[in-house]
Design a protein around this motif. Structure first.
Motif, PDB file in Angstrom:
ATOM      1  N   GLU A  84       0.808  -1.228   0.000  1.00 14.26           N
ATOM      2  CA  GLU A  84       0.000   0.000   0.000  1.00 14.26           C
ATOM      3  C   GLU A  84       0.841   1.278   0.000  1.00 14.26           C
ATOM      4  OE1 GLU A  84      -2.000   3.491   1.382  1.00 14.26           O
ATOM      5  OE2 GLU A  84      -0.500   2.379   2.561  1.00 14.26           O
ATOM      6  N   PRO A  85       1.914   1.381   0.794  1.00 15.00           N
ATOM      7  CA  PRO A  85       2.708   2.625   0.738  1.00 15.00           C
ATOM      8  C   PRO A  85       3.277   2.896  -0.657  1.00 15.00           C
ATOM      9  CG  PRO A  85       3.252   1.372   2.708  1.00 15.00           C
ATOM     10  CD  PRO A  85       2.408   0.479   1.854  1.00 15.00           C
ATOM     11  N   LEU A  86       3.721   1.850  -1.326  1.00 16.37           N
ATOM     12  CA  LEU A  86       4.256   2.020  -2.674  1.00 16.37           C
ATOM     13  C   LEU A  86       3.149   2.412  -3.651  1.00 16.37           C
ATOM     14  CD1 LEU A  86       6.904   1.804  -4.230  1.00 16.37           C
ATOM     15  CD2 LEU A  86       6.353  -0.597  -4.692  1.00 16.37           C
ATOM     16  N   ALA A  87       1.970   1.821  -3.500  1.00 14.62           N
ATOM     17  CA  ALA A  87       0.841   2.174  -4.352  1.00 14.62           C
ATOM     18  C   ALA A  87       0.426   3.633  -4.128  1.00 14.62           C
ATOM     19  CB  ALA A  87      -0.347   1.244  -4.082  1.00 14.62           C
ATOM     20  N   SER A  88       0.508   4.101  -2.906  1.00 14.80           N
ATOM     21  CA  SER A  88       0.183   5.503  -2.625  1.00 14.80           C
ATOM     22  C   SER A  88       1.170   6.438  -3.298  1.00 14.80           C
ATOM     23  CB  SER A  88       0.181   5.750  -1.107  1.00 14.80           C
ATOM     24  OG  SER A  88      -0.851   5.019  -0.480  1.00 14.80           O
ATOM     25  N   ARG A  89       2.451   6.103  -3.248  1.00 17.63           N
ATOM     26  CA  ARG A  89       3.455   6.924  -3.927  1.00 17.63           C
ATOM     27  C   ARG A  89       3.217   6.915  -5.438  1.00 17.63           C
ATOM     28  NH1 ARG A  89       6.800   4.869   0.272  1.00 17.63           N
ATOM     29  NH2 ARG A  89       7.555   3.130  -0.989  1.00 17.63           N
ATOM     30  N   ALA A  90       2.814   5.762  -5.959  1.00 19.86           N
ATOM     31  CA  ALA A  90       2.526   5.668  -7.394  1.00 19.86           C
ATOM     32  C   ALA A  90       1.405   6.624  -7.786  1.00 19.86           C
ATOM     33  CB  ALA A  90       2.146   4.230  -7.765  1.00 19.86           C
ATOM     34  N   VAL A  91       0.371   6.711  -6.963  1.00 19.32           N
ATOM     35  CA  VAL A  91      -0.752   7.612  -7.248  1.00 19.32           C
ATOM     36  C   VAL A  91      -0.280   9.069  -7.265  1.00 19.32           C
ATOM     37  CG1 VAL A  91      -2.918   8.526  -6.346  1.00 19.32           C
ATOM     38  CG2 VAL A  91      -2.524   6.064  -6.364  1.00 19.32           C
ATOM     39  N   VAL A  92       0.485   9.467  -6.267  1.00 13.10           N
ATOM     40  CA  VAL A  92       0.929  10.860  -6.170  1.00 13.10           C
ATOM     41  C   VAL A  92       1.809  11.228  -7.363  1.00 13.10           C
ATOM     42  CG1 VAL A  92       2.318  12.487  -4.837  1.00 13.10           C
ATOM     43  CG2 VAL A  92       0.746  10.936  -3.654  1.00 13.10           C
ATOM     44  N   VAL A  93       2.786  10.374  -7.667  1.00 17.00           N
ATOM     45  CA  VAL A  93       3.708  10.663  -8.772  1.00 17.00           C
ATOM     46  C   VAL A  93       2.949  10.705 -10.100  1.00 17.00           C
ATOM     47  CG1 VAL A  93       5.702   9.799 -10.056  1.00 17.00           C
ATOM     48  CG2 VAL A  93       5.703   9.715  -7.559  1.00 17.00           C
ATOM     49  N   ILE A  96       0.827  13.956 -10.446  1.00 15.77           N
ATOM     50  CA  ILE A  96       1.662  15.117 -10.789  1.00 15.77           C
ATOM     51  C   ILE A  96       2.090  15.031 -12.247  1.00 15.77           C
ATOM     52  CG2 ILE A  96       3.847  16.288 -10.326  1.00 15.77           C
ATOM     53  CD1 ILE A  96       3.572  15.340  -7.405  1.00 15.77           C
ATOM     54  N   GLY A  97       2.514  13.838 -12.676  1.00 19.04           N
ATOM     55  CA  GLY A  97       2.917  13.661 -14.063  1.00 19.04           C
ATOM     56  C   GLY A  97       1.801  13.944 -15.037  1.00 19.04           C
ATOM     57  N   ALA A  98       0.604  13.484 -14.711  1.00 18.40           N
ATOM     58  CA  ALA A  98      -0.539  13.729 -15.598  1.00 18.40           C
ATOM     59  C   ALA A  98      -0.843  15.220 -15.688  1.00 18.40           C
ATOM     60  CB  ALA A  98      -1.764  12.972 -15.090  1.00 18.40           C
ATOM     61  N   GLY A  99      -0.773  15.919 -14.558  1.00 20.22           N
ATOM     62  CA  GLY A  99      -1.045  17.359 -14.577  1.00 20.22           C
ATOM     63  C   GLY A  99      -0.060  18.114 -15.450  1.00 20.22           C
ATOM     64  N   LEU A 100       1.220  17.797 -15.332  1.00 19.11           N
ATOM     65  CA  LEU A 100       2.234  18.469 -16.144  1.00 19.11           C
ATOM     66  C   LEU A 100       2.074  18.125 -17.624  1.00 19.11           C
ATOM     67  CD1 LEU A 100       5.404  17.989 -13.885  1.00 19.11           C
ATOM     68  CD2 LEU A 100       4.049  20.068 -14.193  1.00 19.11           C
ATOM     69  N   THR A 101       1.781  16.877 -17.905  1.00 18.84           N
ATOM     70  CA  THR A 101       1.637  16.444 -19.299  1.00 18.84           C
ATOM     71  C   THR A 101       0.441  17.113 -19.965  1.00 18.84           C
ATOM     72  OG1 THR A 101       2.643  14.318 -18.760  1.00 18.84           O
ATOM     73  CG2 THR A 101       1.378  14.429 -20.794  1.00 18.84           C
ATOM     74  N   LEU A 102      -0.641  17.265 -19.234  1.00 13.50           N
ATOM     75  CA  LEU A 102      -1.855  17.846 -19.811  1.00 13.50           C
ATOM     76  C   LEU A 102      -1.658  19.306 -20.215  1.00 13.50           C
ATOM     77  CD1 LEU A 102      -4.585  16.234 -17.541  1.00 13.50           C
ATOM     78  CD2 LEU A 102      -4.227  15.836 -19.976  1.00 13.50           C
ATOM     79  N   LEU A 103      -0.765  20.021 -19.541  1.00 15.73           N
ATOM     80  CA  LEU A 103      -0.486  21.408 -19.952  1.00 15.73           C
ATOM     81  C   LEU A 103      -0.013  21.458 -21.399  1.00 15.73           C
ATOM     82  CD1 LEU A 103       1.425  22.694 -16.780  1.00 15.73           C
ATOM     83  CD2 LEU A 103      -0.875  23.360 -17.502  1.00 15.73           C
ATOM     84  N   TYR A 104       0.870  20.537 -21.753  1.00 18.23           N
ATOM     85  CA  TYR A 104       1.423  20.513 -23.106  1.00 18.23           C
ATOM     86  C   TYR A 104       0.417  19.924 -24.090  1.00 18.23           C
ATOM     87  CZ  TYR A 104       5.017  19.838 -26.729  1.00 18.23           C
ATOM     88  OH  TYR A 104       5.753  19.888 -27.881  1.00 18.23           O
ATOM     89  N   PHE A 105      -0.321  18.916 -23.652  1.00 20.98           N
ATOM     90  CA  PHE A 105      -1.289  18.284 -24.542  1.00 20.98           C
ATOM     91  C   PHE A 105      -2.357  19.270 -25.007  1.00 20.98           C
ATOM     92  CE2 PHE A 105      -2.366  13.904 -25.823  1.00 20.98           C
ATOM     93  CZ  PHE A 105      -1.097  13.361 -25.755  1.00 20.98           C
ATOM     94  N   GLY A 106      -2.737  20.181 -24.129  1.00 17.45           N
ATOM     95  CA  GLY A 106      -3.718  21.181 -24.524  1.00 17.45           C
ATOM     96  C   GLY A 106      -3.201  22.075 -25.640  1.00 17.45           C
ATOM     97  N   ALA A 147       9.162  16.324 -18.289  1.00 20.78           N
ATOM     98  CA  ALA A 147       9.093  15.975 -16.871  1.00 20.78           C
ATOM     99  C   ALA A 147       7.799  15.236 -16.554  1.00 20.78           C
ATOM    100  CB  ALA A 147       9.200  17.244 -16.027  1.00 20.78           C
ATOM    101  N   GLY A 148       6.697  15.685 -17.150  1.00 19.71           N
ATOM    102  CA  GLY A 148       5.418  15.020 -16.908  1.00 19.71           C
ATOM    103  C   GLY A 148       5.425  13.579 -17.379  1.00 19.71           C
ATOM    104  N   LEU A 149       5.958  13.329 -18.573  1.00 21.24           N
ATOM    105  CA  LEU A 149       5.984  11.967 -19.104  1.00 21.24           C
ATOM    106  C   LEU A 149       6.928  11.072 -18.300  1.00 21.24           C
ATOM    107  CD1 LEU A 149       5.887  12.607 -22.947  1.00 21.24           C
ATOM    108  CD2 LEU A 149       4.052  11.706 -21.500  1.00 21.24           C
ATOM    109  N   VAL A 150       8.052  11.625 -17.846  1.00 20.99           N
ATOM    110  CA  VAL A 150       8.953  10.836 -17.003  1.00 20.99           C
ATOM    111  C   VAL A 150       8.273  10.468 -15.692  1.00 20.99           C
ATOM    112  CG1 VAL A 150      11.091  10.927 -15.672  1.00 20.99           C
ATOM    113  CG2 VAL A 150      11.084  11.712 -18.039  1.00 20.99           C
ATOM    114  N   LEU A 151       7.581  11.434 -15.081  1.00 21.36           N
ATOM    115  CA  LEU A 151       6.878  11.137 -13.828  1.00 21.36           C
ATOM    116  C   LEU A 151       5.759  10.119 -14.045  1.00 21.36           C
ATOM    117  CD1 LEU A 151       6.710  14.692 -12.217  1.00 21.36           C
ATOM    118  CD2 LEU A 151       8.030  12.722 -11.413  1.00 21.36           C
TER     119      LEU A 151
END
Length: 219
Positions: A84-93, A96-106, A147-151
């Motif tokens: 579960e701790p690793l899964a939680s970190r996966a969600v957070v990362v 953040i990655g999706a948010g950064l990526t969506l800026l460029y995708f728009g 950075a978004g895609l790497v995250l």
């Protein structure tokens, strides 16, 4: 192993499984619907100006959102496991990655569509090339996108490791999806056929993880 899942948590985890399945469909539609042409030609301008360009990139953008929701469902399913701790970190990362990526995708979607329409209307290839490169290769924009895609890749790999360690889901069920997102940057430099194959890889990985998560909640 007792996963301690209440009916409410199990229902939320199944919604996560459904979100992952939708992710797979969207990331297949993205390369299938996207028009391909030499982007320094009028055919490229017409491709960018088309409704298919907008639709394809919207499929991809919404796919990132459903991926983030899917991994939240995975984290709920694994909440009483050692992973579960690793899964939680996966969600957070991943979020953040999706948010950064969506800026460029728009920008890729709507800005290039507007540039393509103007280039077609004016039959101006110089306008197409100069403005397209200005949008795509702006240093800040390309850095945020990279950075978004790497995250995103790191987040999905962390999720795959959490699946492997959980004892709740088949060990390999997170690996194809992680591989798909690890290859997200390289696939941009491939042929249309390679990009469609990459979409198929993400679809297969998403559906496998979704079905595994759904079955685990039913058990």
């Amino acid at each position: 192993m007792n996963t301690g899942n209440s009916p409410l948590a199990a229902g939320r985890a199944r919604l996560g499984a459904l979100s992952l399945a939708i992710t797979g469909v969207l990331f297949l539609l993205y390369p299938l619907v996207r028009p391909y042409a030499d982007e320094k030609s009028m055919q490229g301008a017409e491709a960018m100006a088309s409704p298919a360009w907008v639709a394809a990139h919207l499929f991809g953008a919404v796919g990132f959102i459903f991926l983030a929701l899917g991994l939240l469902g995975l984290r709920i399913a694994l909440r009483e496991t050692a992973a579960e701790p690793l899964a939680s970190r996966a969600v957070v990362v991943t979020w953040i990655g999706a948010g950064l990526t969506l800026l460029y995708f728009g920008a890729e979607d709507f800005s290039l569509n507007a540039i393509g329409q103007r280039a077609v209307n004016e039959q101006n290839l110089k306008l197409l090339v100069e403005l397209t490169e200005a949008v795509r290769y702006n240093p800040a924009a390309i850095t945020v996108f990279g950075a978004g895609l790497v995250l995103l890749a790191v987040g999905v790999i962390l999720a795959a490791v959490a699946v492997w360690r959980s004892g709740l889901l088949p060990r390999w069920s997170g690996v194809p999806l992680a591989l798909g997102f690890a290859l997200f940057i390289p696939q941009f430099f491939g042929t249309p056929a390679m990009r469609i194959a990459h979409g198929l890889l993400i679809t297969a990985g998403s559906l496998w993880l979704a079905s595994s998560l759904w079955r685990a909640q039913r058990r």
